[in-house]
Scaffold this motif. Structure first.
Motif, PDB file in Angstrom:
ATOM      1  N   TYR A  43       0.950  -1.368   0.114  1.00 53.39           N
ATOM      2  CA  TYR A  43      -0.033   0.103  -0.095  1.00 53.39           C
ATOM      3  C   TYR A  43       1.047   1.241  -0.047  1.00 53.39           C
ATOM      4  O   TYR A  43       1.696   1.463   0.875  1.00 53.39           O
ATOM      5  CB  TYR A  43      -1.104  -0.024   1.267  1.00 53.39           C
ATOM      6  N   ASP A  70      -3.424   1.517  -3.590  1.00 51.24           N
ATOM      7  CA  ASP A  70      -4.013   2.458  -2.795  1.00 51.24           C
ATOM      8  C   ASP A  70      -4.455   1.592  -1.530  1.00 51.24           C
ATOM      9  O   ASP A  70      -5.145   0.543  -1.573  1.00 51.24           O
ATOM     10  CB  ASP A  70      -5.139   3.300  -3.293  1.00 51.24           C
ATOM     11  N   PRO A  71      -4.503   2.175  -0.377  1.00 51.42           N
ATOM     12  CA  PRO A  71      -4.944   1.603   0.874  1.00 51.42           C
ATOM     13  C   PRO A  71      -6.342   1.238   0.941  1.00 51.42           C
ATOM     14  O   PRO A  71      -6.681   0.407   1.776  1.00 51.42           O
ATOM     15  CB  PRO A  71      -4.509   2.470   1.996  1.00 51.42           C
ATOM     16  N   THR A  72      -7.017   1.591  -0.008  1.00 52.50           N
ATOM     17  CA  THR A  72      -8.708   1.727   0.124  1.00 52.50           C
ATOM     18  C   THR A  72      -8.873   0.371  -0.745  1.00 52.50           C
ATOM     19  O   THR A  72     -10.229  -0.219  -0.435  1.00 52.50           O
ATOM     20  CB  THR A  72      -9.360   2.730  -0.683  1.00 52.50           C
ATOM     21  N   LEU A 231      -3.097   9.751   6.458  1.00 48.12           N
ATOM     22  CA  LEU A 231      -3.731   8.756   5.569  1.00 48.12           C
ATOM     23  C   LEU A 231      -5.243   8.925   5.897  1.00 48.12           C
ATOM     24  O   LEU A 231      -6.141   8.818   4.938  1.00 48.12           O
ATOM     25  CB  LEU A 231      -3.340   7.282   5.894  1.00 48.12           C
ATOM     26  N   LYS A 236      -7.816   7.488   3.263  1.00 45.96           N
ATOM     27  CA  LYS A 236      -7.350   6.430   2.982  1.00 45.96           C
ATOM     28  C   LYS A 236      -7.238   4.928   3.819  1.00 45.96           C
ATOM     29  O   LYS A 236      -6.954   3.990   3.781  1.00 45.96           O
ATOM     30  CB  LYS A 236      -5.808   6.390   2.620  1.00 45.96           C
ATOM     31  N   GLN A 238     -10.123   3.533   5.353  1.00 48.36           N
ATOM     32  CA  GLN A 238     -11.651   3.691   5.553  1.00 48.36           C
ATOM     33  C   GLN A 238     -12.059   2.483   6.292  1.00 48.36           C
ATOM     34  O   GLN A 238     -11.416   1.336   6.174  1.00 48.36           O
ATOM     35  CB  GLN A 238     -12.346   3.281   4.157  1.00 48.36           C
TER      36      GLN A 238
END
Length: 322
Positions: A43, A70-72, A231, A236, A238
């Motif tokens: 990520y 992406d962290p999502t 973040l 990012k 969620q």
């Protein structure tokens, strides 16, 4: 080793065991490139909390499978295996040695075996039902359901890793067999790659825990809380995502929400990482590996001694591919 299989190395072990340093030394001696074996280093922006190799280290030795999502976004071990295998072919085509490095055992197992080629049973309605159950009854209650039908998988999966707990329950629901049993049936060796797993272990667990605690303190000094806040502000982290539940960020989020103090968050992070290190040892000990002890008589061994031992096994494995 069967003809045509690419010989690879893997440096694994618990958090703070010295994996990155050893992998870089091996890469320097064996003209290698490193493939990250970490489920959080994929990520972007999650740098401090995942202990990514520094920019200087990445400039010295090429690294792969870092900052690809992406962290999502969600990501599975099967997806990792496909992309990592491509990286292996790319590295080998240039005459270099592929070296995996990290502590996510599930990723290595997906690469080492042919599991990622098997069809994936699924039941979206069941997953939604289990997610609703976890939200209502709590993660521990969901984990207890898994322990009742698949104790081996429950032992390997943390209760807070809701996504993996649900996946294991889903496999049992769809197939009528525990995930652990299905894994055993599907674990044939990858016909394209042969991996030598150099597992860094500790005789003195308290020494490893001290190293973990020192790393946590260093992460805090380096700006872990500030990284988490950035973040979070960028949307990012969620709720319900793998990134938001990652060790380190999860604890910092509690502090940022005012639920606990920063000191309490760091204490929780140390404790969580101790438990995670124990699970890593259990996982790698149960899989094919060559054990290399990082400590001796309560102290860390000299890096050169560890390197020479690792090189002996690495060269033997790679020669068998000639």
């Amino acid at each position: 080793m069967k003809e045509g299989r690419i010989g690879c190395l893997a440096v694994t072990g618990a958090t703070a065991s010295g994996k990155t340093a050893l992998a870089i030394l091996l890469a320097e001696r064996l003209d290698g490139e490193i493939i990250s074996l970490d489920s959080m280093q994929i990520y972007r922006g999650m740098d401090i909390g995942t202990a990514k190799a520094t920019p200087e280290e990445q400039a010295k030795i090429p690294h792969h499978m870092i900052d690809i999502l992406d962290p999502t976004e969600s990501f599975s071990a099967a997806e990792y295996a496909i992309l990592a295998e491509r990286a292996v072919f790319d590295i080998a085509a240039r005459g270099k040695t592929p070296i995996f490095c990290g502590g996510t055992g599930l990723y290595l197992e997906a690469v080492r075996t042919a599991r990622h080629g098997a069809p994936m049973e699924s039941d979206a309605a069941f997953r939604e039902e289990m997610l609703a159950y976890a939200e209502k009854e709590g993660n521990a209650a969901l984990h207890a359901r898994l322990a009742a039908v698949d104790p081996a998988s429950a032992e390997a999966i943390h209760p807070n890793n809701v996504k993996r707990v649900i996946r294991a329950l889903e496999i049992y629901h769809v197939t009528g067999k525990p995930k652990s049993e299905s894994d055993g049936e599907a674990c044939v060796e990858n016909p394209r790659l042969s991996v030598c797993n150099l597992f860094l272990d500790f005789l003195d667990r308290s020494l490893l825990y001290r190293r973990i605690d020192e790393r946590v303190e260093e992460m805090a000094r380096a700006g872990l809380f500030e990284e988490t806040e950035r973040l979070l502000a960028a949307g990012k982290l969620q709720p319900g995502t793998t990134a938001a539940a990652a060790i380190g960020y999860k604890e910092c989020l509690g502090a940022l929400r005012g639920e606990i103090t920063r000191d309490e968050a760091l204490a929780d992070l140390k404790n969580a990482t101790h438990h995670y290190a124990k699970r890593q040892k259990t996982w790698f000990s149960a899989k094919p590996h060559i054990r290399i002890y990082a400590d001796e008589n309560g102290k860390m061994r000299e890096k050169d001694a560890i390197l020479e031992e690792a090189l002996f096994h690495a060269r033997a494995h790679l020669r068998s591919d000639l």
